[in-house]
Design a protein around this motif. Structure first.
Motif, mmCIF file in Angstrom:
data_model
loop_
_atom_site.group_PDB
_atom_site.id
_atom_site.type_symbol
_atom_site.label_atom_id
_atom_site.label_comp_id
_atom_site.label_asym_id
_atom_site.label_seq_id
_atom_site.Cartn_x
_atom_site.Cartn_y
_atom_site.Cartn_z
ATOM 1 N N LYS A 182 12.040 47.003 36.099
ATOM 2 C CA LYS A 182 13.105 47.380 35.156
ATOM 3 C C LYS A 182 14.408 47.681 35.896
ATOM 4 N N LEU A 183 15.516 47.250 35.291
ATOM 5 C CA LEU A 183 16.813 47.456 35.951
ATOM 6 C C LEU A 183 17.151 48.946 36.064
ATOM 7 N N GLN A 184 17.493 49.372 37.293
ATOM 8 C CA GLN A 184 17.799 50.798 37.515
ATOM 9 C C GLN A 184 19.268 51.078 37.813
ATOM 10 N N ALA A 185 19.989 50.070 38.305
ATOM 11 C CA ALA A 185 21.419 50.272 38.590
ATOM 12 C C ALA A 185 22.095 48.923 38.810
ATOM 13 N N VAL A 186 23.383 48.883 38.493
ATOM 14 C CA VAL A 186 24.189 47.701 38.809
ATOM 15 C C VAL A 186 25.286 48.134 39.772
ATOM 16 N N LEU A 187 25.344 47.437 40.914
ATOM 17 C CA LEU A 187 26.236 47.815 42.001
ATOM 18 C C LEU A 187 27.360 46.789 42.095
ATOM 19 N N PHE A 188 28.560 47.264 41.913
ATOM 20 C CA PHE A 188 29.700 46.353 41.834
ATOM 21 C C PHE A 188 30.572 46.403 43.074
ATOM 22 N N ASP A 189 30.892 45.229 43.594
ATOM 23 C CA ASP A 189 32.014 45.131 44.504
ATOM 24 C C ASP A 189 33.259 45.392 43.645
ATOM 25 N N LEU A 190 34.388 45.681 44.274
ATOM 26 C CA LEU A 190 35.608 45.980 43.502
ATOM 27 C C LEU A 190 36.605 44.820 43.521
ATOM 28 N N ASP A 191 37.162 44.543 44.710
ATOM 29 C CA ASP A 191 38.216 43.529 44.822
ATOM 30 C C ASP A 191 37.666 42.142 44.484
ATOM 31 N N GLY A 192 38.211 41.519 43.453
ATOM 32 C CA GLY A 192 37.756 40.187 43.076
ATOM 33 C C GLY A 192 36.579 40.193 42.118
ATOM 34 N N VAL A 193 36.102 41.390 41.744
ATOM 35 C CA VAL A 193 35.006 41.504 40.768
ATOM 36 C C VAL A 193 35.449 42.329 39.560
ATOM 37 N N ILE A 194 36.027 43.486 39.839
ATOM 38 C CA ILE A 194 36.502 44.367 38.762
ATOM 39 C C ILE A 194 37.918 43.954 38.352
ATOM 40 N N THR A 195 38.695 43.535 39.341
ATOM 41 C CA THR A 195 40.079 43.120 39.096
ATOM 42 C C THR A 195 40.509 42.166 40.209
ATOM 43 N N ASP A 196 41.661 41.531 39.994
ATOM 44 C CA ASP A 196 42.072 40.462 40.902
ATOM 45 C C ASP A 196 42.815 40.945 42.146
ATOM 46 N N THR A 197 42.423 42.074 42.710
ATOM 47 C CA THR A 197 43.103 42.578 43.910
ATOM 48 C C THR A 197 42.799 41.751 45.161
ATOM 49 N N ALA A 198 41.793 40.863 45.088
ATOM 50 C CA ALA A 198 41.521 39.979 46.228
ATOM 51 C C ALA A 198 42.775 39.169 46.555
ATOM 52 N N LYS A 199 43.526 38.799 45.515
ATOM 53 C CA LYS A 199 44.738 37.993 45.768
ATOM 54 C C LYS A 199 45.811 38.827 46.479
ATOM 55 N N TYR A 200 45.854 40.131 46.203
ATOM 56 C CA TYR A 200 46.840 40.980 46.895
ATOM 57 C C TYR A 200 46.459 41.191 48.367
ATOM 58 N N HIS A 201 45.148 41.321 48.623
ATOM 59 C CA HIS A 201 44.709 41.415 50.026
ATOM 60 C C HIS A 201 45.161 40.165 50.773
ATOM 61 N N PHE A 202 44.946 39.002 50.166
ATOM 62 C CA PHE A 202 45.306 37.733 50.794
ATOM 63 C C PHE A 202 46.812 37.677 51.062
ATOM 64 N N THR A 203 47.613 38.023 50.055
ATOM 65 C CA THR A 203 49.075 38.012 50.212
ATOM 66 C C THR A 203 49.509 38.922 51.360
ATOM 67 N N ALA A 204 48.958 40.129 51.390
ATOM 68 C CA ALA A 204 49.377 41.103 52.407
ATOM 69 C C ALA A 204 48.948 40.670 53.816
ATOM 70 N N TRP A 205 47.722 40.136 53.942
ATOM 71 C CA TRP A 205 47.280 39.655 55.261
ATOM 72 C C TRP A 205 48.121 38.457 55.700
ATOM 73 N N LYS A 206 48.408 37.570 54.760
ATOM 74 C CA LYS A 206 49.170 36.363 55.065
ATOM 75 C C LYS A 206 50.551 36.731 55.609
ATOM 76 N N GLN A 207 51.193 37.705 54.958
ATOM 77 C CA GLN A 207 52.523 38.135 55.406
ATOM 78 C C GLN A 207 52.457 38.761 56.785
ATOM 79 N N MET A 208 51.467 39.621 57.010
ATOM 80 C CA MET A 208 51.340 40.250 58.321
ATOM 81 C C MET A 208 51.065 39.196 59.399
ATOM 82 N N ALA A 209 50.159 38.271 59.083
ATOM 83 C CA ALA A 209 49.791 37.231 60.060
ATOM 84 C C ALA A 209 50.996 36.345 60.397
ATOM 85 N N GLU A 210 51.763 35.988 59.382
ATOM 86 C CA GLU A 210 52.938 35.140 59.618
ATOM 87 C C GLU A 210 53.928 35.797 60.571
ATOM 88 N N ARG A 211 54.079 37.113 60.428
ATOM 89 C CA ARG A 211 55.021 37.812 61.311
ATOM 90 C C ARG A 211 54.623 37.718 62.772
#
Ligand code: BG6
Ligand code: MG
Length: 221
Positions: free
Chosen positions: A1-30
């Motif tokens: 029987k199911l006892q718990a559901v464990l959620f990742d956050l970024d890219g699962v609950i909301t689209d913050t994965a795209k902000y991580h990508f943007t921020a890393w991309k900018q830092m890397a470019e510099r």
């Protein structure tokens, strides 16, 4: 029987994965490093300093910086990332997530956040979702994904047996972590990206999630 559901956050609950990508991309470019979306798949789910190390290796600059300089680079990335989070509102919650959380609550099944991000509490507050979660695992001081520790800790905080838990992830490292923890792994994204890492089922969108479907898929009715 199911006892718990464990959620990742970024890219699962909301689209913050795209902000991580943007921020890393900018830092890397510099510092003269190009990162594309394919390489970015290998950054998803990975803790901040580890992500920086991967980027430096990718750009063959792994020996170029002192620890202090690396910390400054990671800090710059995080400042940029947090600035991008300023516009986050409850409307940014991915479709179907709030409904699923409500179904879990109605059925007395705890939901736990199993994210590598130190910004998780900030994001959950901005989305006004904090009350739906039984706990948010503190990722500091425990091995990061793809090690199973964050998910095992999440199960423990819910008082759940790992084999009776479902983990939901958008990252390759996260899917590996869920499987290593002995849990049922639900991927959000593309089958060809998450399938090879062991996802038991992959949905293209969180819109497709429901408690009923998860119970049937994981055989935990
Ligand atoms: C994960 C993200 O959820 O958290 C990674 O997928 C990120 O991209 C990691 O690097 C750490 O996040 P933070 O907010 O602590 O830098
Ligand atoms: Mg993620």
């Amino acid at each position: 029987k199911l006892q718990a559901v464990l959620f990742d956050l970024d890219g699962v609950i909301t689209d913050t994965a795209k902000y991580h990508f943007t921020a890393w991309k900018q830092m890397a470019e510099r510092i003269g490093i190009e990162i594309d979306s394919e390489f970015n798949e290998s950054l998803k789910g990975i803790e901040r300093m580890q992500s920086l190390e991967r980027i430096l290796i990718h750009g063959q600059q792994e020996h170029k910086y002192t620890q202090e300089e690396k910390e400054r680079l990671a800090q710059q990335k995080n400042d940029e990332y947090v600035a991008l989070l300023a516009s986050l509102t409850p409307e940014d919650t991915y479709p179907g997530i709030k409904e699923l959380l409500q179904q879990l609550r109605d059925n007395g099944i705890p939901a736990v956040i199993a994210s590598a991000s130190k910004n998780a509490p900030l994001i959950l507050d901005a989305l006004q979702l904090r009350d739906y979660f039984h706990a948010i695992v503190d990722p500091s001081g425990i091995p990061g994904k793809p090690q199973p520790d964050i998910f095992l800790k999440a199960a423990e905080q819910a008082g759940a047996d790992p084999s009776c838990c479902i983990g939901v992830e958008d990252s390759q490292a996260g899917i590996e972590a869920i499987r290593a923890a002995g849990m049922y792994a639900v991927g959000i994204g593309e089958e060809n990206i998450l399938g090879p890492f062991g996802a038991d089922i992959v949905y293209a969108s969180t819109r497709e999630l429901s408690l009923q479907k998860l119970l049937a898929a994981a055989n935990l009715e």
